[in-house]
Write a protein that holds these residues in place. Structure first.
Motif, PDB file in Angstrom:
ATOM      1  N   PHE A  36     -16.926 -12.544 -24.737  1.00 45.72           N
ATOM      2  CA  PHE A  36     -16.998 -12.965 -26.140  1.00 45.72           C
ATOM      3  C   PHE A  36     -16.664 -11.797 -27.063  1.00 45.72           C
ATOM      4  O   PHE A  36     -17.050 -10.660 -26.798  1.00 45.72           O
ATOM      5  CB  PHE A  36     -18.421 -13.420 -26.498  1.00 45.72           C
ATOM      6  CG  PHE A  36     -18.895 -14.619 -25.728  1.00 45.72           C
ATOM      7  CD1 PHE A  36     -18.680 -15.902 -26.211  1.00 45.72           C
ATOM      8  CD2 PHE A  36     -19.568 -14.468 -24.526  1.00 45.72           C
ATOM      9  CE1 PHE A  36     -19.122 -17.011 -25.508  1.00 45.72           C
ATOM     10  CE2 PHE A  36     -20.022 -15.570 -23.813  1.00 45.72           C
ATOM     11  CZ  PHE A  36     -19.797 -16.847 -24.311  1.00 45.72           C
ATOM     12  N   VAL A  37     -15.945 -12.107 -28.132  1.00 40.70           N
ATOM     13  CA  VAL A  37     -15.768 -11.150 -29.231  1.00 40.70           C
ATOM     14  C   VAL A  37     -16.458 -11.773 -30.439  1.00 40.70           C
ATOM     15  O   VAL A  37     -16.039 -12.827 -30.925  1.00 40.70           O
ATOM     16  CB  VAL A  37     -14.280 -10.868 -29.504  1.00 40.70           C
ATOM     17  CG1 VAL A  37     -14.107 -10.085 -30.801  1.00 40.70           C
ATOM     18  CG2 VAL A  37     -13.662 -10.091 -28.349  1.00 40.70           C
ATOM     19  N   GLN A  38     -17.532 -11.153 -30.871  1.00 41.59           N
ATOM     20  CA  GLN A  38     -18.360 -11.658 -31.979  1.00 41.59           C
ATOM     21  C   GLN A  38     -18.689 -13.147 -31.799  1.00 41.59           C
ATOM     22  O   GLN A  38     -18.593 -13.949 -32.736  1.00 41.59           O
ATOM     23  CB  GLN A  38     -17.695 -11.359 -33.334  1.00 41.59           C
ATOM     24  CG  GLN A  38     -17.594  -9.857 -33.541  1.00 41.59           C
ATOM     25  CD  GLN A  38     -17.192  -9.421 -34.938  1.00 41.59           C
ATOM     26  OE1 GLN A  38     -17.295 -10.175 -35.913  1.00 41.59           O
ATOM     27  NE2 GLN A  38     -16.760  -8.189 -35.056  1.00 41.59           N
ATOM     28  N   GLY A  39     -19.058 -13.490 -30.567  1.00 43.32           N
ATOM     29  CA  GLY A  39     -19.536 -14.843 -30.279  1.00 43.32           C
ATOM     30  C   GLY A  39     -18.444 -15.857 -29.994  1.00 43.32           C
ATOM     31  O   GLY A  39     -18.735 -17.010 -29.707  1.00 43.32           O
TER      32      GLY A  39
ATOM     33  N   PHE B  95     -10.956  -7.987 -32.722  1.00 44.98           N
ATOM     34  CA  PHE B  95     -10.939  -9.382 -33.165  1.00 44.98           C
ATOM     35  C   PHE B  95     -10.566 -10.350 -32.051  1.00 44.98           C
ATOM     36  O   PHE B  95      -9.913 -10.001 -31.075  1.00 44.98           O
ATOM     37  CB  PHE B  95     -10.007  -9.571 -34.372  1.00 44.98           C
ATOM     38  CG  PHE B  95      -8.562  -9.229 -34.124  1.00 44.98           C
ATOM     39  CD1 PHE B  95      -8.100  -7.940 -34.339  1.00 44.98           C
ATOM     40  CD2 PHE B  95      -7.661 -10.195 -33.689  1.00 44.98           C
ATOM     41  CE1 PHE B  95      -6.763  -7.619 -34.114  1.00 44.98           C
ATOM     42  CE2 PHE B  95      -6.319  -9.889 -33.463  1.00 44.98           C
ATOM     43  CZ  PHE B  95      -5.872  -8.586 -33.673  1.00 44.98           C
ATOM     44  N   ALA B  96     -11.029 -11.579 -32.248  1.00 44.76           N
ATOM     45  CA  ALA B  96     -10.738 -12.664 -31.317  1.00 44.76           C
ATOM     46  C   ALA B  96      -9.593 -13.496 -31.872  1.00 44.76           C
ATOM     47  O   ALA B  96      -9.531 -13.779 -33.063  1.00 44.76           O
ATOM     48  CB  ALA B  96     -11.980 -13.541 -31.161  1.00 44.76           C
TER      49      ALA B  96
ATOM     50  N   SER C  23     -15.356 -17.032 -27.526  1.00 44.21           N
ATOM     51  CA  SER C  23     -14.847 -16.806 -26.164  1.00 44.21           C
ATOM     52  C   SER C  23     -13.398 -16.345 -26.205  1.00 44.21           C
ATOM     53  O   SER C  23     -12.578 -16.935 -26.911  1.00 44.21           O
ATOM     54  CB  SER C  23     -14.906 -18.101 -25.363  1.00 44.21           C
ATOM     55  OG  SER C  23     -16.214 -18.578 -25.318  1.00 44.21           O
ATOM     56  N   VAL C  24     -13.098 -15.310 -25.437  1.00 40.98           N
ATOM     57  CA  VAL C  24     -11.717 -14.830 -25.317  1.00 40.98           C
ATOM     58  C   VAL C  24     -11.367 -14.727 -23.833  1.00 40.98           C
ATOM     59  O   VAL C  24     -12.253 -14.739 -22.975  1.00 40.98           O
ATOM     60  CB  VAL C  24     -11.518 -13.447 -25.995  1.00 40.98           C
ATOM     61  CG1 VAL C  24     -11.693 -13.557 -27.503  1.00 40.98           C
ATOM     62  CG2 VAL C  24     -12.466 -12.404 -25.416  1.00 40.98           C
TER      63      VAL C  24
ATOM     64  N   GLY D 190      -6.629 -14.458 -26.846  1.00 40.02           N
ATOM     65  CA  GLY D 190      -6.871 -13.076 -26.444  1.00 40.02           C
ATOM     66  C   GLY D 190      -7.663 -12.285 -27.476  1.00 40.02           C
ATOM     67  O   GLY D 190      -8.307 -12.846 -28.364  1.00 40.02           O
ATOM     68  N   SER D 191      -7.604 -10.966 -27.313  1.00 34.22           N
ATOM     69  CA  SER D 191      -8.322 -10.057 -28.212  1.00 34.22           C
ATOM     70  C   SER D 191      -7.319  -9.083 -28.818  1.00 34.22           C
ATOM     71  O   SER D 191      -6.207  -8.952 -28.318  1.00 34.22           O
ATOM     72  CB  SER D 191      -9.375  -9.255 -27.440  1.00 34.22           C
ATOM     73  OG  SER D 191     -10.206 -10.104 -26.698  1.00 34.22           O
ATOM     74  N   GLY D 192      -7.746  -8.396 -29.859  1.00 31.22           N
ATOM     75  CA  GLY D 192      -6.886  -7.398 -30.482  1.00 31.22           C
ATOM     76  C   GLY D 192      -7.715  -6.411 -31.274  1.00 31.22           C
ATOM     77  O   GLY D 192      -8.910  -6.609 -31.492  1.00 31.22           O
TER      78      GLY D 192
END
Ligand SMILES: [Zn+2]
Length: 461
Positions: A433-436, A213-214, A438-439, A172-174
């Motif tokens: 994508f988060v900074q390239g 962040f990823a 995959s999330v 996931g993301s955060g």
């Protein structure tokens, strides 16, 4: 005036002397031009602008005309001078009228920092490089000394966590908000080997930064998710900060490769990929596309992902393409089977959405198109930057109606769905994508998740 009658006239002897002097001078000039050449050129480069635990420095020496004699690299702090590296070259060819073997250039490399010199103190250090030319007749040393000053910093930068309640899911993301000390030049979140860097917090105080962040889908250890801050000397501090980690291991999936599918996708991708190795069977070529070309494509995505705006371009939850059914999901580990045998493994990292053929594909959220065109395994694709490193990718499209640089609104039509690239049938592959990295797209489609995990930590526009 009797004097001129004594002996032969002196002018003739003087003529010979002058001629001899001119000849000798001429020979010396020619010899000198051949032998002397320039003083050595010396350049010092350091891997970082400052010294901490370990900074690599390299001195490059060159004298292409007559060669180098002695070269030395030293470290000076206060009264202390130590030799880091030294080389001396033999005088081979120094007397030869045509130049023989000599050393026109050399590099001396060393590590500077506490790991190599325990005695180093905070402050400043001087790296000194000295070079002599090869000596010989009419050739002096012509010593050259070049110095480079570097700051010595031994304490890692200070930082503190300002946001609370960091609940994250595997894949996931955060978001985190931090305040970093003045010496920090890079900060963010490291999750395993994946780093997401921070951006200045809009409207925040001095040193206040924000990081989206990823959490890699491969990572199952929350202790490996850490805030970090680094200074220009490479000193780094890290701190775990996740309050709750929800494991979400990848699911296993099996994908049967049929000859009809290979015959459809392989020639289409091969013909559009310059330098593609089209040797072997269709399966061989497919495996090359699914492996090598897939890795190259993901590297290209990372490159495109660097082109992000430090602002929130998106508003509200991301929208799933209307009237679609979810087929393949995020983080599905696929075993590719051909004629009953497993032949490959790859992980599917998007959300496959199926609708009618050539259905209109809307932008999931507002942003800026950073890529529009052919993207090998993704076929015809569009990538949208939503700011702060967040991007969405739309793959396998039959047509693309936008161009790189276009600013798009949420819901704006990007083109039509299709089955280009590595797709069996008509569907949209949506990847976030988060900074390239995959999330999971699911979080971004969820209004509650955005409220609880992002809007609660940072003010959204
Ligand atoms: Zn897909």
């Amino acid at each position: 005036m009797p004097s001129y009658t004594l002996g032969r006239p002196p002018r003739r002897r003087a003529g010979w002397v002058v001629l001899l002097v001119v000849l000798v001078a001429g020979v010396l000039v020619v010899f000198g031009a051949l032998r002397l050449g320039p003083a050595p050129a010396v350049v010092i480069e350091s891997e970082r602008p400052a010294v901490g635990a370990a900074t690599k420095v390299v001195a490059r020496f060159s004298e292409p005309v007559g060669g180098l004699g002695v070269v030395r690299l030293e470290l000076v702090q206060g009264d202390r001078t130590v030799t880091l590296a030294e080389r001396q070259f033999p005088r081979a060819g120094a007397f030869s009228p045509v130049r023989g073997r000599f050393t026109p250039s050399v590099e001396l490399a060393a590590t500077v920092g506490r790991s190599a010199q325990e005695w180093l103190k905070e402050g400043e250090v001087v790296v000194r490089a000295t070079a002599d030319r090869m000596t010989g007749p009419l050739r002096s040393r012509a010593s050259v000394v070049v110095e480079k000053k570097l700051a010595v910093r031994l304490r890692p930068p200070h930082f503190e966590l300002l946001s609370k309640q960091h609940y994250v899911r595997q894949g996931g993301s955060g978001v985190a908000v931090i305040r970093v000390g003045a010496t920090a030049v890079r900060s963010g979140v490291r999750a395993g080997t994946v780093e997401s860097v921070s951006f200045p917090l809009s409207g925040g105080g001095p040193g206040e930064r924000f990081v989206l962040f990823a959490v890699p889908w491969e990572l199952d250890d929350p202790n490996q998710i850490r805030l970090f801050a680094e200074d220009d000397a490479g000193n780094r501090s890290e701190q775990p900060f996740v309050d709750l980690f929800k494991p979400s291991p990848p699911r296993n999936d099996r994908l049967e490769l049929f000859d009809a599918f290979l015959a459809k996708v392989v020639p289409a991708i091969a013909s559009q990929t310059s330098g593609f190795d089209a040797s072997g069977s269709l399966l061989d070529q497919y495996l090359r596309i699914n492996g090598e070309i897939r890795r190259e494509t993901l590297a290209k995505v990372v490159q495109v992902a660097a082109d992000t705006k430090p602002e929130f371009l998106w508003r509200g939850p991301f929208a799933q393409m209307p009237n679609t059914q979810r087929r393949a999901g995020f983080a599905e580990k696929r075993t590719y089977v051909y004629q009953g045998k497993p032949v490959d493994h790859q992980t599917h990292l998007g959300l496959d959405l199926a609708s009618t053929e050539h259905a209109a594909v809307p932008a999931a959220n507002a942003g800026r198109v950073v890529f529009a065109g052919w993207l090998t395994i993704y076929g015809n694709a569009v990538m949208i930057d939503h700011g702060y490193g967040l991007m969405s990718l739309y793959g396998h499209m039959s047509s693309v109606a936008v161009n790189a640089g276009d600013v798009v609104a949420k819901g704006q039509i990007l083109g039509n769905s299709g089955s280009t690239g590595l797709a069996g049938g008509d569907h949209l592959h949506l990847e976030i994508f988060v900074q390239g990295k995959s999330v999971s797209p699911i979080e971004w489609l969820d209004e509650h998740w955005i409220r609880d995990n992002i809007a609660s930590k940072v003010k959204l526009p």
